[in-house]
Design a protein around this motif. Sequence first.
Motif, PDB file in Angstrom:
ATOM      1  N   LEU A 154       1.148  -1.117  -0.092  1.00 49.73           N
ATOM      2  CA  LEU A 154       0.043   0.063  -0.006  1.00 49.73           C
ATOM      3  C   LEU A 154       0.932   1.154  -0.058  1.00 49.73           C
ATOM      4  O   LEU A 154       0.714   2.178  -0.747  1.00 49.73           O
ATOM      5  N   ILE A 158       1.049   4.212  -2.866  1.00 52.16           N
ATOM      6  CA  ILE A 158       0.660   5.394  -2.428  1.00 52.16           C
ATOM      7  C   ILE A 158       1.868   6.326  -2.743  1.00 52.16           C
ATOM      8  O   ILE A 158       1.597   7.307  -3.484  1.00 52.16           O
ATOM      9  N   PHE A 200     -10.282  13.728  -6.874  1.00 50.38           N
ATOM     10  CA  PHE A 200     -10.795  12.457  -5.966  1.00 50.38           C
ATOM     11  C   PHE A 200     -11.147  11.548  -7.275  1.00 50.38           C
ATOM     12  O   PHE A 200     -10.991  10.360  -7.432  1.00 50.38           O
ATOM     13  N   TYR A 204     -10.000   7.931  -8.443  1.00 48.15           N
ATOM     14  CA  TYR A 204     -10.595   6.640  -8.265  1.00 48.15           C
ATOM     15  C   TYR A 204     -10.704   5.924  -9.766  1.00 48.15           C
ATOM     16  O   TYR A 204     -10.445   4.576  -9.677  1.00 48.15           O
TER      17      TYR A 204
ATOM     18  N   LEU B  45      -7.415   2.103  -2.391  1.00 48.12           N
ATOM     19  CA  LEU B  45      -7.092   2.464  -1.101  1.00 48.12           C
ATOM     20  C   LEU B  45      -5.734   3.203  -1.354  1.00 48.12           C
ATOM     21  O   LEU B  45      -5.528   4.269  -0.646  1.00 48.12           O
ATOM     22  N   LEU B  79     -15.320   7.196   4.098  1.00 46.36           N
ATOM     23  CA  LEU B  79     -15.416   6.408   2.766  1.00 46.36           C
ATOM     24  C   LEU B  79     -14.987   4.899   3.293  1.00 46.36           C
ATOM     25  O   LEU B  79     -15.635   4.225   2.878  1.00 46.36           O
ATOM     26  N   VAL B 211     -19.403   6.674  -7.866  1.00 44.56           N
ATOM     27  CA  VAL B 211     -18.118   6.305  -7.264  1.00 44.56           C
ATOM     28  C   VAL B 211     -18.687   6.140  -5.822  1.00 44.56           C
ATOM     29  O   VAL B 211     -18.099   4.943  -5.187  1.00 44.56           O
ATOM     30  N   GLY B 214     -20.344   2.929  -5.292  1.00 44.85           N
ATOM     31  CA  GLY B 214     -19.682   1.922  -5.414  1.00 44.85           C
ATOM     32  C   GLY B 214     -18.664   1.600  -4.173  1.00 44.85           C
ATOM     33  O   GLY B 214     -18.452   0.707  -3.703  1.00 44.85           O
TER      34      GLY B 214
END
Lengths: 253, 231
Positions: A154, A158, A200, A204, B45, B79, B211, B214
């Motif tokens: 992760l 990132i 954002f 996504y 994430l 979220l 989104v 989802g």
Amino acid sequence: MRNLLDDYALISPLRYRNIWLKLSVVAFGLIIGVSSVSPVTPLFIALSMGFATVFFGKTPPKFYLALLLAPLGFAIAGSIVILFFFGSGSEVFSFEVFGYRLTANAGGLEMAVLVISRTLGGMSCMFFLALSTPMIELFSVLKRSRIPDSVIELSMLIYRYIFLFLDVAICIKYAQTVRLGYTGLRRSLYSIAMLASTLFIRSYEQGEKLYIAMNSRCYDGKLTLLDTKRPIRVSEAVLTSVYAIITIALFVR
Amino acid sequence: MHVMEGFLPGPWWQIWFALSIPVVAYGIYRLDRLIKENRGILPLLAVAGAFIFVLSALKLPSVTGSCSHPTGTGLAAILFGPAITAVLGTIVLLYQALFLAHGGLTTLGANVFSMGIVGPVVAYVIYKVGMRMNLNFYAIVFLAATLGDWATYVVTSLELALAFPADPGGIVTSFKAFATIFALTQIPLAIIEGAITALIFKYIIQVKGDVLAGCGVLSNARLSKIRGTAA
């Protein structure tokens, strides 16, 4: 606007030195600095680390000084409280604000100086690490520790996306600024919210694409990294031990 | 509000590490389970973590020019829930220390506790309660982000007060002193951050509301209802 310490680490000559040596120097400085009871030791650490970063690491001195100023705002605000509310001893100076009498005494002054020097010492150790070791090299260290793979994975993803999004964010921000998006508080709020939401949504979509791309290349939850072996040189070992001995001598004194 | 490197003495920085590590470990456990169930969540994430970092790297339009870290964590808490936000917050705080010189390494435990754990938990609880009570969605988001931010600031003041108790008056006096001095910037900042978070949700719902559906934040029925009122 893009002023990441990592960029400087990538061009630092110290990048090619043994990472364990660097990590132990930093850990040593951090722990000695934070547990020191006199301001001399952290200041000595700050000086040595600052010298190492600027002289061996070839960090521009101006940039380094500007970096050191950043934490000072917080340190000074916190120290003012310590100065007036902490410790005992003889009164150094006092004045009245709105009928309150604020008194600074010797104990408080000593503590405030100590805390500021500890902050300086600690920050300079952290800067040494940040300005000499790119994150990529720290990942190979993290992989050897017992931290679960999912977390390291992760962090690596990132790390990769920070740079992509930062570029997007900076582009959007410039575009907004030339269209007078940041004149006045109200308009700035709308602009920054628009920036963040666009970012954002883009991230996504990027995340979905990344998943498909990695899956089609047989991603099984692990990215492998190769680390290079960099032996410690004699001169480095000598210099480090001299520094450690002086620091310990100052610490015990 | 990051506690700077070297600011917390003696036993305190270790204590905050000891308090934060179990929570983060629980977050990692939840994360592992989530990834096993659905591996597609990992990239999502990751981009969320990068998003939090980038938000904090941009200066908020405010008087002091302080960083906007809690905006991102409030968003992440809504979220993904507080446990996973704790893990994301830890990684982002480490990057902030190493890339931006916000916060520090010995004070990482204290910062994780105030910004990665308490703030998101408060934001999440307010969000859940608000949704249960069927309040206006944007009002809930605003309240969650603002109060989560205030909780962070109160905890940071407490961390400093515990480490530096005032001589006459003890912890309570020094807590008041720290809280007052940081209130000058933090109270207006939190309101601004709450407003920005609510606006972010507004734009996301307008542009690409699916989104959120989802992520399981909003049901489709709720989404179309909010869209209807917003339009």
